[in-house]
Design a protein around this motif. Sequence first.
Motif, PDB file in Angstrom:
ATOM      1  N   ASP A  16      -2.438   6.122   6.328  1.00 24.41           N
ATOM      2  CA  ASP A  16      -2.269   5.042   5.354  1.00 24.41           C
ATOM      3  C   ASP A  16      -3.544   4.223   5.195  1.00 24.41           C
ATOM      4  N   ASP A  17      -4.678   4.884   5.270  1.00 22.79           N
ATOM      5  CA  ASP A  17      -5.950   4.171   5.181  1.00 22.79           C
ATOM      6  C   ASP A  17      -6.114   3.460   3.838  1.00 22.79           C
ATOM      7  N   ASP A  18      -5.480   3.968   2.783  1.00 24.34           N
ATOM      8  CA  ASP A  18      -5.568   3.281   1.493  1.00 24.34           C
ATOM      9  C   ASP A  18      -4.917   1.898   1.553  1.00 24.34           C
ATOM     10  N   LYS A  19      -3.827   1.760   2.300  1.00 26.36           N
ATOM     11  CA  LYS A  19      -3.183   0.450   2.470  1.00 26.36           C
ATOM     12  C   LYS A  19      -4.076  -0.478   3.295  1.00 26.36           C
ATOM     13  N   GLU A  20      -4.701   0.074   4.308  1.00 25.21           N
ATOM     14  CA  GLU A  20      -5.606  -0.721   5.133  1.00 25.21           C
ATOM     15  C   GLU A  20      -6.805  -1.200   4.311  1.00 25.21           C
ATOM     16  N   GLU A  21      -7.357  -0.316   3.488  1.00 28.70           N
ATOM     17  CA  GLU A  21      -8.491  -0.675   2.632  1.00 28.70           C
ATOM     18  C   GLU A  21      -8.110  -1.771   1.635  1.00 28.70           C
ATOM     19  N   THR A  22      -6.912  -1.690   1.069  1.00 26.78           N
ATOM     20  CA  THR A  22      -6.426  -2.709   0.134  1.00 26.78           C
ATOM     21  C   THR A  22      -6.286  -4.056   0.835  1.00 26.78           C
ATOM     22  N   TRP A  23      -5.752  -4.048   2.048  1.00 25.12           N
ATOM     23  CA  TRP A  23      -5.598  -5.282   2.820  1.00 25.12           C
ATOM     24  C   TRP A  23      -6.963  -5.905   3.147  1.00 25.12           C
ATOM     25  N   LEU A  24      -7.930  -5.056   3.551  1.00 30.21           N
ATOM     26  CA  LEU A  24      -9.271  -5.562   3.857  1.00 30.21           C
ATOM     27  C   LEU A  24      -9.916  -6.179   2.609  1.00 30.21           C
ATOM     28  N   ARG A  25      -9.685  -5.573   1.458  1.00 27.15           N
ATOM     29  CA  ARG A  25     -10.211  -6.119   0.207  1.00 27.15           C
ATOM     30  C   ARG A  25      -9.611  -7.496  -0.069  1.00 27.15           C
ATOM     31  N   LYS A  26      -8.293  -7.613   0.116  1.00 26.09           N
ATOM     32  CA  LYS A  26      -7.626  -8.894  -0.097  1.00 26.09           C
ATOM     33  C   LYS A  26      -8.174  -9.947   0.864  1.00 26.09           C
ATOM     34  N   MET A  27      -8.422  -9.562   2.099  1.00 26.76           N
ATOM     35  CA  MET A  27      -8.989 -10.505   3.071  1.00 26.76           C
ATOM     36  C   MET A  27     -10.355 -11.005   2.587  1.00 26.76           C
ATOM     37  N   ALA A  28     -11.185 -10.107   2.037  1.00 24.35           N
ATOM     38  CA  ALA A  28     -12.511 -10.504   1.537  1.00 24.35           C
ATOM     39  C   ALA A  28     -12.382 -11.438   0.336  1.00 24.35           C
ATOM     40  N   ILE A  29     -11.436 -11.161  -0.532  1.00 24.14           N
ATOM     41  CA  ILE A  29     -11.205 -12.038  -1.681  1.00 24.14           C
ATOM     42  C   ILE A  29     -10.776 -13.424  -1.198  1.00 24.14           C
ATOM     43  N   GLU A 170       1.600  15.937   5.194  1.00 17.30           N
ATOM     44  CA  GLU A 170       2.184  15.449   3.939  1.00 17.30           C
ATOM     45  C   GLU A 170       1.122  14.788   3.067  1.00 17.30           C
ATOM     46  N   ARG A 171       0.236  14.025   3.683  1.00 17.66           N
ATOM     47  CA  ARG A 171      -0.835  13.343   2.932  1.00 17.66           C
ATOM     48  C   ARG A 171      -1.761  14.377   2.278  1.00 17.66           C
ATOM     49  N   ILE A 172      -2.077  15.429   3.004  1.00 18.36           N
ATOM     50  CA  ILE A 172      -2.923  16.495   2.453  1.00 18.36           C
ATOM     51  C   ILE A 172      -2.221  17.163   1.281  1.00 18.36           C
ATOM     52  N   ARG A 173      -0.938  17.441   1.411  1.00 19.49           N
ATOM     53  CA  ARG A 173      -0.175  18.057   0.298  1.00 19.49           C
ATOM     54  C   ARG A 173      -0.140  17.137  -0.910  1.00 19.49           C
ATOM     55  N   GLN A 174       0.005  15.832  -0.655  1.00 20.14           N
ATOM     56  CA  GLN A 174       0.023  14.856  -1.741  1.00 20.14           C
ATOM     57  C   GLN A 174      -1.310  14.882  -2.511  1.00 20.14           C
ATOM     58  N   ILE A 175      -2.405  14.934  -1.817  1.00 18.95           N
ATOM     59  CA  ILE A 175      -3.728  14.976  -2.460  1.00 18.95           C
ATOM     60  C   ILE A 175      -3.897  16.287  -3.230  1.00 18.95           C
ATOM     61  N   LYS A 176      -3.421  17.377  -2.685  1.00 19.03           N
ATOM     62  CA  LYS A 176      -3.531  18.676  -3.371  1.00 19.03           C
ATOM     63  C   LYS A 176      -2.789  18.666  -4.698  1.00 19.03           C
ATOM     64  N   ARG A 177      -1.704  17.892  -4.793  1.00 16.40           N
ATOM     65  CA  ARG A 177      -0.923  17.828  -6.036  1.00 16.40           C
ATOM     66  C   ARG A 177      -1.599  16.997  -7.113  1.00 16.40           C
ATOM     67  N   LEU A 178      -2.579  16.186  -6.745  1.00 17.12           N
ATOM     68  CA  LEU A 178      -3.256  15.327  -7.737  1.00 17.12           C
ATOM     69  C   LEU A 178      -4.121  16.123  -8.673  1.00 17.12           C
TER      70      LEU A 178
END
Length: 178
Positions: A16-29, A170-178
């Motif tokens: 869930d690194d995308d959620k962590e990255e979003t949270w870090l962005r919000k912290m910077a804002i 599951e995350r890898i399969r999700q990316i493959k479907r994009l």
Amino acid sequence: MNAEIRKVRKWFWVWDDDKEETWLRKMAIDGWYLTKVGLINSFEFEQSESKDLIYRIDYKDGYNLKLDEYIQIFEDSGWEHICEMSGRHYFRTPMRGEDEPEIYTDNVSKITKYQRILVGFYVFIPLFLLLFIYRPEVSKSTEFTFFDVFFIFIIVLEIFFIFSVVKLTERIRQIKRL
């Protein structure tokens, strides 16, 4: 005048690194810039002016490419290396334009990132399974011993590792479907 430091514990799964990255962005804002990541998802922030900073997390075990070369590649692309914890490297760059900057611009590279993380779990699953299967019969008594606690811990870790492999797959399969 010294900047204020804030320590925060917040749990994020490796997939869930995308959620962590979003949270870090919000912290910077909100004016809090990441300075350090510690064990068990502990984050240290320094207070400064509000900025829209994009954070990205990459996994690098350090075996294929020297760390200084690895970091230099990112810096040459405009990313600042913030810190590293257990092979997870944290980078940031200011938001420019309308599209968020990415460190991986293609799905194959994103998949490769998660596959590198999976390798670590594949190593531990058989190791802990062997420890569990071949555990010595320490005592036939009905008392709860240190070894009983240790093997319960091994079982919990094994479940965690298997769960992690499933979620990363599951995350890898999700990316493959994009």
